[in-house]
Design a protein around this motif. Structure first.
Motif, PDB file in Angstrom:
ATOM      1  N   ALA A  14       0.829  -1.214   0.000  1.00 36.54           N
ATOM      2  CA  ALA A  14       0.000   0.000   0.000  1.00 36.54           C
ATOM      3  C   ALA A  14       0.861   1.260   0.000  1.00 36.54           C
ATOM      4  O   ALA A  14       0.521   2.249  -0.651  1.00 36.54           O
ATOM      5  N   SER A  15       1.990   1.237   0.707  1.00 32.99           N
ATOM      6  CA  SER A  15       2.841   2.430   0.773  1.00 32.99           C
ATOM      7  C   SER A  15       3.362   2.826  -0.605  1.00 32.99           C
ATOM      8  O   SER A  15       3.460   4.022  -0.927  1.00 32.99           O
ATOM      9  N   TRP A  18       0.413   4.304  -2.550  1.00 34.66           N
ATOM     10  CA  TRP A  18       0.164   5.660  -2.045  1.00 34.66           C
ATOM     11  C   TRP A  18       1.169   6.643  -2.644  1.00 34.66           C
ATOM     12  O   TRP A  18       0.802   7.712  -3.123  1.00 34.66           O
ATOM     13  N   TRP A  21       0.647   8.240  -6.074  1.00 33.42           N
ATOM     14  CA  TRP A  21      -0.277   9.376  -6.202  1.00 33.42           C
ATOM     15  C   TRP A  21       0.171  10.604  -5.427  1.00 33.42           C
ATOM     16  O   TRP A  21      -0.438  11.666  -5.575  1.00 33.42           O
ATOM     17  N   THR A  22       1.189  10.481  -4.594  1.00 35.65           N
ATOM     18  CA  THR A  22       1.495  11.582  -3.680  1.00 35.65           C
ATOM     19  C   THR A  22       2.927  12.111  -3.754  1.00 35.65           C
ATOM     20  O   THR A  22       3.184  13.209  -3.273  1.00 35.65           O
ATOM     21  N   ASP A  74      -4.338   9.559   4.998  1.00 32.65           N
ATOM     22  CA  ASP A  74      -2.963   9.137   4.723  1.00 32.65           C
ATOM     23  C   ASP A  74      -2.822   7.637   4.550  1.00 32.65           C
ATOM     24  O   ASP A  74      -3.222   6.859   5.409  1.00 32.65           O
ATOM     25  N   GLY A  75      -2.233   7.283   3.412  1.00 25.62           N
ATOM     26  CA  GLY A  75      -1.921   5.896   3.132  1.00 25.62           C
ATOM     27  C   GLY A  75      -3.072   5.056   2.635  1.00 25.62           C
ATOM     28  O   GLY A  75      -2.877   3.897   2.285  1.00 25.62           O
ATOM     29  N   GLU A  76      -4.290   5.643   2.582  1.00 23.28           N
ATOM     30  CA  GLU A  76      -5.457   4.838   2.234  1.00 23.28           C
ATOM     31  C   GLU A  76      -6.369   5.442   1.174  1.00 23.28           C
ATOM     32  O   GLU A  76      -6.829   4.736   0.292  1.00 23.28           O
ATOM     33  N   ARG A  77      -6.673   6.752   1.284  1.00 24.46           N
ATOM     34  CA  ARG A  77      -7.713   7.327   0.426  1.00 24.46           C
ATOM     35  C   ARG A  77      -7.389   8.778   0.089  1.00 24.46           C
ATOM     36  O   ARG A  77      -7.044   9.567   0.964  1.00 24.46           O
ATOM     37  N   THR A 112      -8.354   4.825  -3.738  1.00 21.01           N
ATOM     38  CA  THR A 112      -8.119   4.076  -2.505  1.00 21.01           C
ATOM     39  C   THR A 112      -7.043   3.028  -2.778  1.00 21.01           C
ATOM     40  O   THR A 112      -6.950   2.482  -3.885  1.00 21.01           O
ATOM     41  N   VAL A 113      -6.218   2.802  -1.759  1.00 18.94           N
ATOM     42  CA  VAL A 113      -5.149   1.810  -1.887  1.00 18.94           C
ATOM     43  C   VAL A 113      -5.149   0.902  -0.662  1.00 18.94           C
ATOM     44  O   VAL A 113      -5.464   1.314   0.446  1.00 18.94           O
TER      45      VAL A 113
END
Length: 149
Positions: A14-15, A18, A21-22, A74-77, A112-113
């Motif tokens: 997931a990291s 994330w 996208w960031t 953070d880290g999810e959505r 979402t991740v």
């Protein structure tokens, strides 16, 4: 109005999804369909923040957009408004850029991740044909992302 949803499994935590996208350096590696590059990704990922991203076509035309964040879990959505822009972040009508009618000036996105899984929802296309064009571009971009892992 027509929405689209793309769900993709990746061999990545997931990291890493994330970061795709960031983080500026990571966004630049994959944003844009096959044959396109991303020369600029100035990320300001926070509620109210605005990222400025450029997608360069194969014939060297830069297509700019802003991503204005409305939710950052953070880290999810991520929830953001994707708007077509100029190089300074000023709003631009997508039809003035040669995009087909039916693509709105602003397209709400939800990303979402989870470990190995990413879901992207885009909302507000005028019709299914226009949403399908966007889906093809997004899926091509995600193919590039998958190749980075």
């Amino acid at each position: 109005m027509t929405d689209l949803e793309v769900q993709r499994a990746f061999d990545a935590p997931a990291s890493a999804l994330w970061a795709a996208w960031t983080e500026s350096d990571v966004v630049r590696t994959w944003w844009g369909p096959q044959g396109f590059t991303c020369p600029v990704a100035r990320m300001d990922v926070r509620v109210g923040g605005v990222s400025l991203v450029a997608m360069r076509t194969p014939d060297e035309v830069d297509l700019w957009s802003t991503w204005t964040y409305t939710c950052v879990d953070d880290g999810e959505r991520l929830e953001f408004l994707h708007g077509f822009s100029d190089a300074d972040g000023g709003s631009y009508d997508p039809q003035d850029l040669g995009f087909p009618p039916g693509i709105p000036r602003v397209v709400p996105h939800v990303v979402t991740v989870r470990d190995g899984l990413m879901t992207v929802v885009e909302r507000g296309y005028a019709d299914a044909q226009t949403a399908e064009l966007s889906r093809l571009g997004l899926e091509s971009s995600l193919d590039k992302l998958a190749a980075t892992f």
